[in-house]
Scaffold this motif. Structure first.
Motif, PDB file in Angstrom:
ATOM      1  N   LEU A  56       0.817  -1.215   0.000  1.00 45.69           N
ATOM      2  CA  LEU A  56       0.000   0.000   0.000  1.00 45.69           C
ATOM      3  C   LEU A  56       0.850   1.263   0.000  1.00 45.69           C
ATOM      4  N   GLU A  57       2.038   1.185   0.593  1.00 45.99           N
ATOM      5  CA  GLU A  57       2.901   2.366   0.686  1.00 45.99           C
ATOM      6  C   GLU A  57       3.338   2.863  -0.685  1.00 45.99           C
ATOM      7  N   TYR A  58       3.482   1.940  -1.638  1.00 49.31           N
ATOM      8  CA  TYR A  58       3.995   2.305  -2.952  1.00 49.31           C
ATOM      9  C   TYR A  58       2.933   2.232  -4.050  1.00 49.31           C
ATOM     10  N   ALA A  59       1.720   1.888  -3.682  1.00 49.77           N
ATOM     11  CA  ALA A  59       0.678   1.662  -4.691  1.00 49.77           C
ATOM     12  C   ALA A  59       0.394   2.909  -5.522  1.00 49.77           C
ATOM     13  N   ASP A  60       0.321   4.076  -4.901  1.00 54.12           N
ATOM     14  CA  ASP A  60       0.045   5.303  -5.660  1.00 54.12           C
ATOM     15  C   ASP A  60       1.098   5.514  -6.741  1.00 54.12           C
ATOM     16  N   SER A  61       2.366   5.339  -6.363  1.00 50.26           N
ATOM     17  CA  SER A  61       3.462   5.575  -7.307  1.00 50.26           C
ATOM     18  C   SER A  61       3.444   4.564  -8.439  1.00 50.26           C
ATOM     19  N   VAL A  62       3.181   3.309  -8.114  1.00 45.96           N
ATOM     20  CA  VAL A  62       3.116   2.264  -9.140  1.00 45.96           C
ATOM     21  C   VAL A  62       1.962   2.550 -10.093  1.00 45.96           C
ATOM     22  N   ARG A  63       0.822   2.901  -9.548  1.00 46.73           N
ATOM     23  CA  ARG A  63      -0.332   3.188 -10.401  1.00 46.73           C
ATOM     24  C   ARG A  63      -0.077   4.404 -11.283  1.00 46.73           C
ATOM     25  N   ALA A  64       0.602   5.408 -10.751  1.00 45.03           N
ATOM     26  CA  ALA A  64       0.928   6.586 -11.555  1.00 45.03           C
ATOM     27  C   ALA A  64       1.848   6.208 -12.707  1.00 45.03           C
ATOM     28  N   LEU A  65       2.839   5.357 -12.450  1.00 42.46           N
ATOM     29  CA  LEU A  65       3.739   4.913 -13.513  1.00 42.46           C
ATOM     30  C   LEU A  65       2.970   4.185 -14.611  1.00 42.46           C
ATOM     31  N   LEU A  66       2.028   3.348 -14.218  1.00 42.82           N
ATOM     32  CA  LEU A  66       1.229   2.612 -15.198  1.00 42.82           C
ATOM     33  C   LEU A  66       0.405   3.559 -16.065  1.00 42.82           C
ATOM     34  N   LEU A  67      -0.224   4.552 -15.446  1.00 42.92           N
ATOM     35  CA  LEU A  67      -1.039   5.505 -16.200  1.00 42.92           C
ATOM     36  C   LEU A  67      -0.193   6.267 -17.212  1.00 42.92           C
ATOM     37  N   VAL A  68       0.982   6.698 -16.780  1.00 43.58           N
ATOM     38  CA  VAL A  68       1.850   7.464 -17.672  1.00 43.58           C
ATOM     39  C   VAL A  68       2.384   6.580 -18.791  1.00 43.58           C
ATOM     40  N   GLU A  69       2.814   5.361 -18.449  1.00 43.29           N
ATOM     41  CA  GLU A  69       3.378   4.453 -19.454  1.00 43.29           C
ATOM     42  C   GLU A  69       2.332   4.067 -20.493  1.00 43.29           C
ATOM     43  N   ALA A  70       1.079   3.938 -20.063  1.00 43.85           N
ATOM     44  CA  ALA A  70       0.000   3.566 -20.982  1.00 43.85           C
ATOM     45  C   ALA A  70      -0.534   4.747 -21.776  1.00 43.85           C
ATOM     46  N   HIS A  71      -0.026   5.958 -21.481  1.00 46.23           N
ATOM     47  CA  HIS A  71      -0.568   7.171 -22.108  1.00 46.23           C
ATOM     48  C   HIS A  71      -2.089   7.183 -21.948  1.00 46.23           C
ATOM     49  N   ALA A  72      -2.528   6.932 -20.739  1.00 48.52           N
ATOM     50  CA  ALA A  72      -3.966   6.794 -20.471  1.00 48.52           C
ATOM     51  C   ALA A  72      -4.717   8.054 -20.885  1.00 48.52           C
ATOM     52  N   LEU A  99      -0.669  13.537 -17.480  1.00 43.11           N
ATOM     53  CA  LEU A  99      -1.251  12.948 -18.680  1.00 43.11           C
ATOM     54  C   LEU A  99      -1.740  14.049 -19.612  1.00 43.11           C
ATOM     55  N   ASP A 100      -1.857  13.719 -20.884  1.00 35.69           N
ATOM     56  CA  ASP A 100      -2.303  14.700 -21.886  1.00 35.69           C
ATOM     57  C   ASP A 100      -3.818  14.627 -21.996  1.00 35.69           C
ATOM     58  N   LEU A 101      -4.505  15.292 -21.074  1.00 39.34           N
ATOM     59  CA  LEU A 101      -5.963  15.153 -20.968  1.00 39.34           C
ATOM     60  C   LEU A 101      -6.718  16.447 -21.224  1.00 39.34           C
ATOM     61  N   GLY A 102      -6.015  17.570 -21.263  1.00 38.54           N
ATOM     62  CA  GLY A 102      -6.730  18.838 -21.314  1.00 38.54           C
ATOM     63  C   GLY A 102      -7.644  18.946 -20.115  1.00 38.54           C
ATOM     64  N   ALA A 103      -8.837  19.464 -20.344  1.00 41.39           N
ATOM     65  CA  ALA A 103      -9.813  19.591 -19.250  1.00 41.39           C
ATOM     66  C   ALA A 103     -10.788  18.424 -19.202  1.00 41.39           C
ATOM     67  N   ASP A 104     -10.524  17.365 -19.990  1.00 42.67           N
ATOM     68  CA  ASP A 104     -11.503  16.276 -20.106  1.00 42.67           C
ATOM     69  C   ASP A 104     -11.709  15.495 -18.815  1.00 42.67           C
ATOM     70  N   ALA A 105     -10.723  15.519 -17.924  1.00 40.06           N
ATOM     71  CA  ALA A 105     -10.846  14.765 -16.672  1.00 40.06           C
ATOM     72  C   ALA A 105     -11.376  15.621 -15.523  1.00 40.06           C
ATOM     73  N   LEU A 106     -11.768  16.851 -15.824  1.00 40.23           N
ATOM     74  CA  LEU A 106     -12.272  17.726 -14.768  1.00 40.23           C
ATOM     75  C   LEU A 106     -13.468  17.131 -14.021  1.00 40.23           C
ATOM     76  N   PRO A 107     -14.391  16.394 -14.688  1.00 31.92           N
ATOM     77  CA  PRO A 107     -15.491  15.788 -13.937  1.00 31.92           C
ATOM     78  C   PRO A 107     -15.028  14.862 -12.808  1.00 31.92           C
ATOM     79  N   LEU A 108     -13.867  14.264 -12.935  1.00 30.20           N
ATOM     80  CA  LEU A 108     -13.360  13.402 -11.864  1.00 30.20           C
ATOM     81  C   LEU A 108     -12.966  14.239 -10.654  1.00 30.20           C
ATOM     82  N   VAL A 109     -12.354  15.376 -10.905  1.00 28.43           N
ATOM     83  CA  VAL A 109     -11.999  16.292  -9.820  1.00 28.43           C
ATOM     84  C   VAL A 109     -13.262  16.791  -9.121  1.00 28.43           C
TER      85      VAL A 109
END
Length: 211
Positions: A56-72, A99-109
Motif C-alpha cells: 500500500l505504501e507504494y501503490a500510488d506511485s506504481v499506479r501513476a507509472l502505469l497511467l503514464v506508461e499507458a498514455h492513459a 497525462l495529456d488530458l486537457g480539461a476532459d478529466a475535470l469531472p473526476l476532480v
C-alpha cells in the motif's frame, strides 16, 4: 508523494520489481497498440492489484507509472476512477497532471470534491485541479478543504489563485462567521488563505530626473 521508478527500484524486492517490469511492459504495449484490447486491458488489471503486489505504501506511485506508461486517455482514467476503490481513485487524481488530458478529466476532480473523503479532496486540489477548475469551482474547493480539515497547503498554486480574489475573501468571511455563530472553531488555514486574498501591492512609481 509519488516516487519515481528509479527510487522505487531501490525500495522494492526482486520479485516485486519483476512484477512491475511486466506491468509496465503491458502498459507500454497498450500505448503502442491503442484499441488492441477489448474491455479492460491487462495493465488496468495490474493497476487494480498494485497494492496487493507492491504494498500500500507504494501503490500510488506504481499506479501513476502505469497511467503514464499507458498514455492513459480520458476513457481509461474515467473507467479506472469510476470502477476503482478510494485508493485507486486517489492514484488517478494524483496523476492527472502528468497525462495529456486537457480539461476532459475535470469531472473526476469535481466528483472527488463532492465527497467527504479527505484523501480524495486533497488529491483533487493538486496541480490538475488548480489548472482546470474555474474560479467558482476553485473557491468551493478551498471551502471544501476547510470544511473537511484538509490542510490548505494541499491546494496547488494557492497563492497565485487566491491573490486579489475579493469574492473568495467574502466567502471565507461568511464561513468564519457561521462557524463562530455555531460555537465552532475557525480553522487556522482560513486565516492563511484570507491573508493571501489581499491584492498584490502596486509597485511605487520610479522617479526620473531630467538633466
Amino acid at each position: 508523494m509519488l516516487i519515481d521508478r528509479k527510487e522505487l527500484d531501490g525500495l522494492l524486492g526482486g520479485a516485486v520489481r519483476a512484477w512491475l517490469d511486466e506491468a509496465l511492459a503491458e502498459a507500454a504495449h497498450a500505448a503502442a497498440h491503442p484499441g488492441a484490447n477489448s474491455g479492460n486491458p491487462p495493465w488496468e488489471l495490474r493497476f487494480a492489484s498494485a497494492g496487493r503486489h507492491c504494498g500500500l505504501e507504494y501503490a500510488d506511485s506504481v499506479r501513476a507509472l502505469l497511467l503514464v506508461e499507458a498514455h492513459a486517455g480520458p476513457p481509461a482514467v474515467t473507467r479506472l476512477y469510476e470502477q476503482g476503490t478510494a485508493a485507486e481513485r486517489r492514484a488517478v487524481l494524483l496523476t492527472l497532471h502528468r497525462l495529456d488530458l486537457g480539461a476532459d478529466a475535470l469531472p473526476l476532480v469535481e466528483d472527488a470534491l463532492r465527497t467527504n473523503d479527505t484523501r480524495l479532496v486533497a488529491a483533487a486540489v493538486g496541480p490538475y485541479g488548480a489548472a482546470h477548475l474555474d474560479a467558482h469551482g476553485w473557491r468551493h474547493a478551498v471551502l471544501k478543504c476547510l470544511f473537511t480539515e484538509v490542510p490548505v497547503e494541499a491546494l496547488d498554486h494557492l497563492g497565485d489563485r487566491a491573490r486579489g480574489d475579493a469574492e473568495l475573501a467574502r466567502m471565507l468571511g461568511d464561513f468564519a462567521a457561521e462557524r463562530t455563530a455555531a460555537g465552532r472553531e475557525v480553522p487556522a488555514g482560513l486565516r492563511t488563505v484570507l491573508a493571501l486574498t489581499a491584492p498584490a501591492p502596486v509597485p511605487a512609481p520610479t522617479s526620473t530626473e531630467e538633466f
